[in-house]
Design a protein around this motif. Sequence first.
Motif, PDB file in Angstrom:
ATOM      1  N   LEU A  53       0.843  -1.185   0.000  1.00  0.00           N
ATOM      2  CA  LEU A  53       0.000   0.000   0.000  1.00  0.00           C
ATOM      3  C   LEU A  53       0.884   1.243   0.000  1.00  0.00           C
ATOM      4  O   LEU A  53       1.902   1.300   0.699  1.00  0.00           O
ATOM      5  CB  LEU A  53      -0.894  -0.003   1.236  1.00  0.00           C
ATOM      6  N   LYS A  54       0.485   2.236  -0.798  1.00  0.00           N
ATOM      7  CA  LYS A  54       1.208   3.511  -0.876  1.00  0.00           C
ATOM      8  C   LYS A  54       0.255   4.636  -0.500  1.00  0.00           C
ATOM      9  O   LYS A  54      -0.805   4.795  -1.111  1.00  0.00           O
ATOM     10  CB  LYS A  54       1.755   3.714  -2.288  1.00  0.00           C
TER      11      LYS A  54
ATOM     12  N   PRO B 199       4.868  13.845  -1.039  1.00  0.00           N
ATOM     13  CA  PRO B 199       5.581  12.824  -0.269  1.00  0.00           C
ATOM     14  C   PRO B 199       4.694  11.591  -0.132  1.00  0.00           C
ATOM     15  O   PRO B 199       3.469  11.674  -0.273  1.00  0.00           O
ATOM     16  CB  PRO B 199       5.809  13.503   1.084  1.00  0.00           C
ATOM     17  N   CYS B 200       5.298  10.465   0.127  1.00  0.00           N
ATOM     18  CA  CYS B 200       4.509   9.233   0.244  1.00  0.00           C
ATOM     19  C   CYS B 200       5.048   8.361   1.364  1.00  0.00           C
ATOM     20  O   CYS B 200       6.193   8.506   1.795  1.00  0.00           O
ATOM     21  CB  CYS B 200       4.508   8.458  -1.079  1.00  0.00           C
ATOM     22  N   ILE B 201       4.208   7.469   1.809  1.00  0.00           N
ATOM     23  CA  ILE B 201       4.568   6.489   2.839  1.00  0.00           C
ATOM     24  C   ILE B 201       4.123   5.116   2.349  1.00  0.00           C
ATOM     25  O   ILE B 201       2.938   4.918   2.050  1.00  0.00           O
ATOM     26  CB  ILE B 201       3.886   6.798   4.191  1.00  0.00           C
ATOM     27  N   TYR B 202       5.061   4.189   2.258  1.00  0.00           N
ATOM     28  CA  TYR B 202       4.714   2.811   1.921  1.00  0.00           C
ATOM     29  C   TYR B 202       4.419   2.048   3.213  1.00  0.00           C
ATOM     30  O   TYR B 202       5.141   2.189   4.209  1.00  0.00           O
ATOM     31  CB  TYR B 202       5.858   2.140   1.158  1.00  0.00           C
ATOM     32  N   VAL B 203       3.357   1.269   3.190  1.00  0.00           N
ATOM     33  CA  VAL B 203       2.907   0.574   4.401  1.00  0.00           C
ATOM     34  C   VAL B 203       2.404  -0.828   4.048  1.00  0.00           C
ATOM     35  O   VAL B 203       2.258  -1.172   2.872  1.00  0.00           O
ATOM     36  CB  VAL B 203       1.769   1.359   5.107  1.00  0.00           C
ATOM     37  N   HIS B 204       2.133  -1.593   5.108  1.00  0.00           N
ATOM     38  CA  HIS B 204       1.554  -2.926   4.972  1.00  0.00           C
ATOM     39  C   HIS B 204       0.086  -2.860   5.416  1.00  0.00           C
ATOM     40  O   HIS B 204      -0.205  -2.479   6.549  1.00  0.00           O
ATOM     41  CB  HIS B 204       2.315  -3.944   5.824  1.00  0.00           C
ATOM     42  N   SER B 205      -0.800  -3.230   4.517  1.00  0.00           N
ATOM     43  CA  SER B 205      -2.224  -3.136   4.836  1.00  0.00           C
ATOM     44  C   SER B 205      -2.588  -3.975   6.052  1.00  0.00           C
ATOM     45  O   SER B 205      -3.454  -3.596   6.844  1.00  0.00           O
ATOM     46  CB  SER B 205      -3.057  -3.582   3.636  1.00  0.00           C
TER      47      SER B 205
ATOM     48  N   LYS C 226       0.374  -5.940  -7.166  1.00  0.00           N
ATOM     49  CA  LYS C 226       0.596  -4.533  -7.411  1.00  0.00           C
ATOM     50  C   LYS C 226       0.325  -3.740  -6.133  1.00  0.00           C
ATOM     51  O   LYS C 226      -0.603  -4.030  -5.401  1.00  0.00           O
ATOM     52  CB  LYS C 226      -0.318  -4.053  -8.535  1.00  0.00           C
ATOM     53  N   ILE C 227       1.169  -2.723  -5.914  1.00  0.00           N
ATOM     54  CA  ILE C 227       0.987  -1.858  -4.748  1.00  0.00           C
ATOM     55  C   ILE C 227      -0.149  -0.886  -5.037  1.00  0.00           C
ATOM     56  O   ILE C 227      -0.137  -0.163  -6.030  1.00  0.00           O
ATOM     57  CB  ILE C 227       2.290  -1.106  -4.436  1.00  0.00           C
ATOM     58  N   LYS C 228      -1.142  -0.881  -4.173  1.00  0.00           N
ATOM     59  CA  LYS C 228      -2.291  -0.004  -4.347  1.00  0.00           C
ATOM     60  C   LYS C 228      -2.015   1.341  -3.694  1.00  0.00           C
ATOM     61  O   LYS C 228      -1.149   1.458  -2.830  1.00  0.00           O
ATOM     62  CB  LYS C 228      -3.534  -0.666  -3.757  1.00  0.00           C
ATOM     63  N   GLU C 229      -2.763   2.359  -4.099  1.00  0.00           N
ATOM     64  CA  GLU C 229      -2.530   3.723  -3.633  1.00  0.00           C
ATOM     65  C   GLU C 229      -3.770   4.297  -2.950  1.00  0.00           C
ATOM     66  O   GLU C 229      -4.897   4.013  -3.356  1.00  0.00           O
ATOM     67  CB  GLU C 229      -2.138   4.629  -4.803  1.00  0.00           C
TER      68      GLU C 229
END
Length: 789
Positions: A446-447, A467-473, A502-505
């Motif tokens: 997740l982004k 800016p963005c933060i990548y995380v684990h749902s 795919k990483i979702k946003e």
Amino acid sequence: MYSDQFEEPEEYLPEDEAKYLREQDEAKIPLQAYENTQWVHSVIEYSSQYSASWQAQNICGESNTYPNYGDQTTAWAPREASGSKEHLILEFKDYFFITGLWIYETYNPGAVFKISCLPIGKDSYEIEKLVDTINNTEILKAKFLNVKDENNDWITLYEGDTQQLKLERKARIFNPTIDLTKSSISKIIRIDMDCTDSESWSEIDAVKLIGVGPCFTDEQQTQQQENNSSASFVDENNKNDGKDNNKEEHNYVNDLKFIFNNQPSSDCCKIQFPIRKKTSLENNLFVQVFPKIYYIHEFLLRYRINNVKFLEQFIVKDYNNNEELEKNTFSLTEMAASYLIDYLYTGQIKLSLNKFKEENSDYDNAFDFIKELQYISEVLNIDNLLTCCNRTLDIINQIQQHEFSITLFNLFSSSINSGLYEDMKRIYQDTCTKGEDYIKETFPDLKLIFSMGEDEESTPLTPSSSPCIYVHSSILKSRCTFFKTLFDWKVIEENPFMEDKKIKEIVISDVKYNIFLLLIKDIYTGSLKKEEITPDIAIPLFIAQNQYLLDSSLSLQVIKENLSENNVLDILNMAIEFSFEDISEFSHTYLLQNIETNYLEIKKLLQGNEEHALYQFLISKNPIWDLVINKEVTYVKQWVKQVNKFSSEYTGWPADNIVGASNTYPEYGDLRTAWAPSKSKGAQEYLELEYDIPVYISEVRVYETYNPGSLYKITVYSSNDKVNKEVIYDGETKANVLPAKSRIFIPTIDLQKSLAKPCNILYFDIDTTKNTSWYEIDAVLLCGFKEGK
């Protein structure tokens, strides 16, 4: 007792101060995370005691003498001042595998030369009561029923030289190094002392046992678990302060365990473990290995297990392909795999005997299972779990009592979950804080993209500049109710079985990046600290935490601590807008406490502005605001102008001493600058005090400088109208419960009555029936609003 060699100190430290200093000294002695402590439960044998005042039973319970040094009746002392050999046999409440002993020596330390313990199974005893004919006192002697050879049955934990001639004349906590290679599970300790070199009595205040415990047999441990009792045990006399998991840590672990207990999410990987199983064919046992699929979060595998390269051979890259396992010497049982996964998610393992009693259990006993975990930990290089297994097996092999395998393992296991927090911090750092440069091996799914600029006026950010933060749902879902709801409503679709994940946003449009990163840190690590919340971000963080249904207690605390005249109205307006009752209440209290400095600003802001939310809030909270906002008034403080009446006065302590500003407070005592009634106690007294200017009364401050608490009623009226009176305070006397020190008493007055009309006379009713000595008043300050400028 009296000794020519030593002079006793004139006074000892007060109890609270002594306890504080003791705890400070105790904190300097390191304790391992798995160690617990307990005080002496009873003294079952002693060689002698000086008298009933210095009896051996004084050693029982918590230290109440240290760090005071001297010949004190709160400690134990032997009969002879010096030259004798003494011993004590102490019993503790619970069995520990002993790792240390703290002896609180409070007079002439250094006589202890040997410490022994009696192992479990050999400690049944009967008490014989003898009489010391020299001083006609009772002596206790323990007869141990299962001890056949005292030289071999008692285990020596420490043996060294006496130290009386080398030590300073001050109390100490003697913390000898225990020989762990000889230690055992015990609750009986013997202390041997040689007082030959003692110049006066060697006295002991208390003894604290250090160890791994309490220790139960596997059967007892299971019964404890069934009764919902904690295997790590906490009570008043047996605790390792600061090392037990608090409620927040417990919730954090449960949240992470929730990840695995639910359906796998898109940040899971498919792992195929080689499972070893015993099978029976025509009464012969065979071992078969077959594949079993588990869905585990890959970020946990890669950060919680050090030997990732070895593990990669079991990770299935093609989700549609269930190939047979390649031949491999490594295999594990289904039970071991289950507990291994439990460790990955919770940081610890809790064993139960019931697991080994099941019909198809892979293991007959806990000891063999712990050896299996030891082997798996070595292969996968899981340091904390390997240490836990090694410590347990070393002790069991040493004491040769396998029935304590579960309790020891669980005690060690409860101390290793710090590794989980450290690993989760690393996952947070590598995934969430690096933006597009995140570590790919963390496998986020997740982004979070931020569209809000640095302030409300700035241009919204574009996707390329955001800016963005990548995380684990899965972590967001398990730790945050808001995100759980988001997933449950399928706002974000999850498909853990996709080959190409795919990483979702998600676009975050209502919280700034730096604020949201703190939310994410709290979600991932459970360890957001107060120092990280600066005053400038406390309010937006508090709003965001409430918006995303996260705990906001720390940010609330920072807001409270940094409330000032410069920000209180802004904070109160925000609290009213968002219906934050806690902030509204303490902000309003702050305004009342500082009304002298803020009332003009509030009047300027709200006069004629009845529709303003702040106006409506203030008017609803307290009648003083209607006066301040809608009338032409000025705040004044004034001291007593004259004393009109009084019930009595003591010669030299006249009532006129109350006139004018305080000249006694903060001094405490029977001082001639204050007023005192003629009787020291047991009387009903009164005072009528007049002030220069009639005011709408907002506060009364009474400077009580001797035996405070006797004032129980205040009546107010005007010198122009002594008929219409109002009781603005009617309380109880507290002369028998307040500490013996001066105070400024600010009673909680009835503002509906005190603000009804301007008054300039206070009438005090005073009750000294509960006093032990004179009640004295130095001065009385009247605060309020006069009409006009």
